[in-house]
Design a protein around this motif. Structure first.
Motif, PDB file in Angstrom:
ATOM      1  N   ARG A 162     -10.876 -30.408   0.478  1.00 30.84           N
ATOM      2  CA  ARG A 162     -10.416 -29.027   0.070  1.00 30.84           C
ATOM      3  C   ARG A 162      -8.629 -29.278   0.239  1.00 30.84           C
ATOM      4  N   VAL A 163      -8.331 -29.875   1.180  1.00 28.71           N
ATOM      5  CA  VAL A 163      -6.754 -29.939   1.118  1.00 28.71           C
ATOM      6  C   VAL A 163      -6.171 -30.684   0.051  1.00 28.71           C
ATOM      7  N   LEU A 164      -7.002 -31.873  -0.383  1.00 28.91           N
ATOM      8  CA  LEU A 164      -6.512 -32.447  -1.635  1.00 28.91           C
ATOM      9  C   LEU A 164      -6.418 -31.740  -3.000  1.00 28.91           C
ATOM     10  N   GLU A 165      -7.650 -30.837  -3.064  1.00 24.54           N
ATOM     11  CA  GLU A 165      -7.686 -29.718  -4.004  1.00 24.54           C
ATOM     12  C   GLU A 165      -6.434 -28.600  -3.977  1.00 24.54           C
ATOM     13  N   LEU A 166      -6.036 -28.474  -2.731  1.00 26.60           N
ATOM     14  CA  LEU A 166      -4.926 -27.432  -2.552  1.00 26.60           C
ATOM     15  C   LEU A 166      -3.754 -28.033  -2.906  1.00 26.60           C
ATOM     16  N   PHE A 167      -3.458 -29.222  -2.196  1.00 30.04           N
ATOM     17  CA  PHE A 167      -1.743 -29.525  -2.509  1.00 30.04           C
ATOM     18  C   PHE A 167      -1.845 -30.767  -3.228  1.00 30.04           C
ATOM     19  N   GLY A 168      -2.934 -31.491  -3.746  1.00 29.00           N
ATOM     20  CA  GLY A 168      -2.687 -32.624  -4.717  1.00 29.00           C
ATOM     21  C   GLY A 168      -2.016 -32.499  -5.890  1.00 29.00           C
ATOM     22  N   TRP A 169      -1.906 -31.255  -6.403  1.00 27.35           N
ATOM     23  CA  TRP A 169      -1.133 -31.047  -7.527  1.00 27.35           C
ATOM     24  C   TRP A 169       0.255 -31.256  -7.530  1.00 27.35           C
ATOM     25  N   GLN A 170       0.759 -30.884  -6.482  1.00 28.37           N
ATOM     26  CA  GLN A 170       2.275 -31.094  -6.221  1.00 28.37           C
ATOM     27  C   GLN A 170       2.547 -32.456  -5.619  1.00 28.37           C
ATOM     28  N   ALA A 171       1.768 -33.424  -5.528  1.00 26.94           N
ATOM     29  CA  ALA A 171       1.849 -34.712  -4.967  1.00 26.94           C
ATOM     30  C   ALA A 171       2.002 -35.629  -6.315  1.00 26.94           C
ATOM     31  N   LYS A 172       2.948 -36.869  -6.171  1.00 32.35           N
ATOM     32  CA  LYS A 172       2.622 -37.875  -7.206  1.00 32.35           C
ATOM     33  C   LYS A 172       1.242 -38.735  -6.755  1.00 32.35           C
ATOM     34  N   ALA A 173       1.106 -38.712  -5.502  1.00 34.77           N
ATOM     35  CA  ALA A 173       0.170 -39.849  -5.185  1.00 34.77           C
ATOM     36  C   ALA A 173      -0.492 -38.759  -3.693  1.00 34.77           C
ATOM     37  N   ALA A 174      -1.678 -38.879  -3.783  1.00 34.38           N
ATOM     38  CA  ALA A 174      -2.700 -38.223  -2.740  1.00 34.38           C
ATOM     39  C   ALA A 174      -3.731 -39.204  -2.298  1.00 34.38           C
ATOM     40  N   LEU A 175      -3.851 -39.257  -1.123  1.00 36.89           N
ATOM     41  CA  LEU A 175      -4.763 -39.868  -0.146  1.00 36.89           C
ATOM     42  C   LEU A 175      -5.580 -39.176   0.659  1.00 36.89           C
ATOM     43  N   GLY A 176      -6.934 -39.139   0.736  1.00 36.85           N
ATOM     44  CA  GLY A 176      -7.907 -38.501   1.596  1.00 36.85           C
ATOM     45  C   GLY A 176      -8.518 -39.535   2.680  1.00 36.85           C
ATOM     46  N   ILE A 177      -8.574 -39.527   3.826  1.00 36.78           N
ATOM     47  CA  ILE A 177      -9.177 -40.201   4.841  1.00 36.78           C
ATOM     48  C   ILE A 177     -10.309 -39.670   5.571  1.00 36.78           C
ATOM     49  N   ASP A 178     -11.321 -40.278   5.526  1.00 35.63           N
ATOM     50  CA  ASP A 178     -12.528 -39.772   6.385  1.00 35.63           C
ATOM     51  C   ASP A 178     -13.378 -40.966   6.873  1.00 35.63           C
ATOM     52  N   ARG A 179     -13.849 -40.877   8.162  1.00 30.40           N
ATOM     53  CA  ARG A 179     -14.773 -41.796   8.706  1.00 30.40           C
ATOM     54  C   ARG A 179     -16.258 -41.789   8.170  1.00 30.40           C
TER      55      ARG A 179
END
Length: 317
Positions: A162-179
Motif C-alpha cells: 500500500r505504501v508503494l501505491e501511495l508514494f511510489g509515483w513521486q519516487a524515481k525508484a521504489a523498493l518494498g521489503i517483506d519477510r
C-alpha cells in the motif's frame, strides 16, 4: 570487451530476447515465464541461467518461488536502448504477443490476491475498526511527507504494497521489503494492477535490509514496528540505509492496553510513546522532525518523522 561478448552471446537466442523484453515489463517467476513463452520450466530455467550469468537478469528467492528481475542498469540500459531503436524500425511480433499474454499472468495474480483478502478480511477489519479510518492515516502521511521528489523510497515491511501505491509515483525508484513470500505475492499483484512497474519487491528481514549505506532518501515503517522484537534495531537499520538529509516515517500506535492484539494478532509491542521513539531516533542518528496524533478510536495512531543529519550538519556539530 569480455563483458560485451558475454552479453551478445547471452542474447544470441530469440527466447532469451523474449525473456529480457518480458522482464522489462515486470518481475516474473520461472513458472510465469514458462506460461507466457509456452515452454517447459526446465528449458526456461536454462535460458534464465545464461541471462543471469551475463548480468542481464537476477534471481530473487521468495519462499519456494524464484522471481526474475532485470540485472544491473549499467548492463541492461544499453541493450534496452538498442532493442528499442531496432523495434522502432521493425516491431517484434513475438514481443507484442508475449506482452499481450502477460495479461493472463496479471489476472492470475489478481485472482489469488482477491481470494486471500476474502479469507482474511475479518482479521484486518477487526483491527481497523479500533482506530481512525485508513484514509485519514494515509492523508496525514501525505501531508507529513509533502510532495518533495524522492530518488529512492524503501517501504520496510511492505505487506500488500500500500505504501508503494501511495508514494511510489513521486519516487524515481521504489523498493518494498517483506519477510513473507505470501505478502510479496499479494503486493506484486496489486502493483501490477496499479502500473507501478518501477517498484521492486524483495524478501528480506527488517534488521538486515538488502541495501548499502546511504542508498535511500525516504524509508517508511507503516504499522510494522509493533511486530518487531527489537524496535530500536529496526529503526537503526532503516537509518543506516538513508543518505544525509533522508527521512524515516513511522506510522504506528500510541501506548494502549488491548492485550488481545498480542495473543490474537501477534503484536509484540502494545504501542509506543513519543519518548521511546525519540530515544531510538537519537541512537540511530535521526533528528525528530514532526509528530502527528490521530485520535478517533480505541487506538490512537501516531506518525513520527525523523531526519538524518546531512554531512555538513555533522561536520558543523
Amino acid at each position: 570487451m569480455t563483458i560485451a561478448l558475454d552479453i551478445f552471446r547471452a542474447l544470441a537466442d530469440p527466447t532469451r530476447l523474449r525473456i529480457l523484453a518480458l522482464l522489462r515489463a515486470m518481475e516474473l517467476s520461472i513458472g510465469e515465464l514458462a506460461q507466457v513463452l509456452g515452454q517447459s520450466q526446465p528449458r526456461v530455467s536454462r535460458h534464465v541461467k545464461i541471462l543471469c550469468d551475463a548480468g542481464l537478469a537476477e534471481r530473487r528467492k521468495e519462499g519456494s518461488w524464484v522471481f526474475l528481475a532485470l540485472g544491473a542498469a549499467q548492463k541492461v540500459a544499453p541493450v534496452a536502448a538498442a532493442l528499442d531503436a531496432w523495434a522502432a524500425e521493425e516491431p517484434d511480433r513475438w514481443a507484442i504477443a508475449d506482452i499481450a499474454r502477460l495479461a493472463a499472468v496479471r489476472a492470475d495474480r489478481a485472482a489469488s490476491a482477491a481470494a486471500w483478502f476474502e479469507t482474511h478480511a475479518g482479521e484486518w477489519d477487526a483491527i481497523r475498526s479500533l482506530h481512525v479510518a485508513d484514509s485519514e492515516v494515509e492523508a496525514s502521511m501525505r501531508a507529513v511527507l509533502g510532495d518533495t521528489p524522492v530518488e529512492r523510497l524503501v517501504d520496510i515491511g511492505t505487506g500488500t504494497g500500500r505504501v508503494l501505491e501511495l508514494f511510489g509515483w513521486q519516487a524515481k525508484a521504489a523498493l518494498g521489503i517483506d519477510r513473507s513470500s505470501e505478502m510479496l505475492r499479494l503486493a506484486r499483484a496489486k502493483l501490477s494492477e496499479a502500473g507501478l512497474s518501477h517498484a521492486e519487491l524483495r524478501q528480506a528481514d527488517l534488521y538486515a535490509l538488502p541495501l548499502d549505506d546511504g542508498e535511500a532518501d525516504l524509508a517508511v515503517l507503516h504499522h510494522v514496528l509493533h511486530y518487531a522484537q527489537q524496535p530500536g534495531a529496526a529503526i537503526a537499520e532503516a537509518a543506516r540505509v538513508l543518505r544525509g538529509g533522508g527521512r524515516l516515517l513511522i506510522a504506528d500506535f500510541a501506548p494502549h492496553d488491548r492485550e488481545e492484539l498480542r495473543s490474537r494478532d501477534a503484536h509484540t509491542r502494545l504501542g509506543f510513546s513519543d519518548a521511546q521513539i525519540a530515544g531510538w531516533f537519537e541512537v540511530a542518528g535521526l533528528m525528530p522532525a514532526r509528530i502527528e496524533t490521530l485520535e478517533g478510536g480505541e487506538l490512537t495512531v501516531k506518525l513520527w518523522l525523523g531526519r538524518k543529519a546531512a554531512a555538513r550538519e555533522v561536520k558543523a556539530a
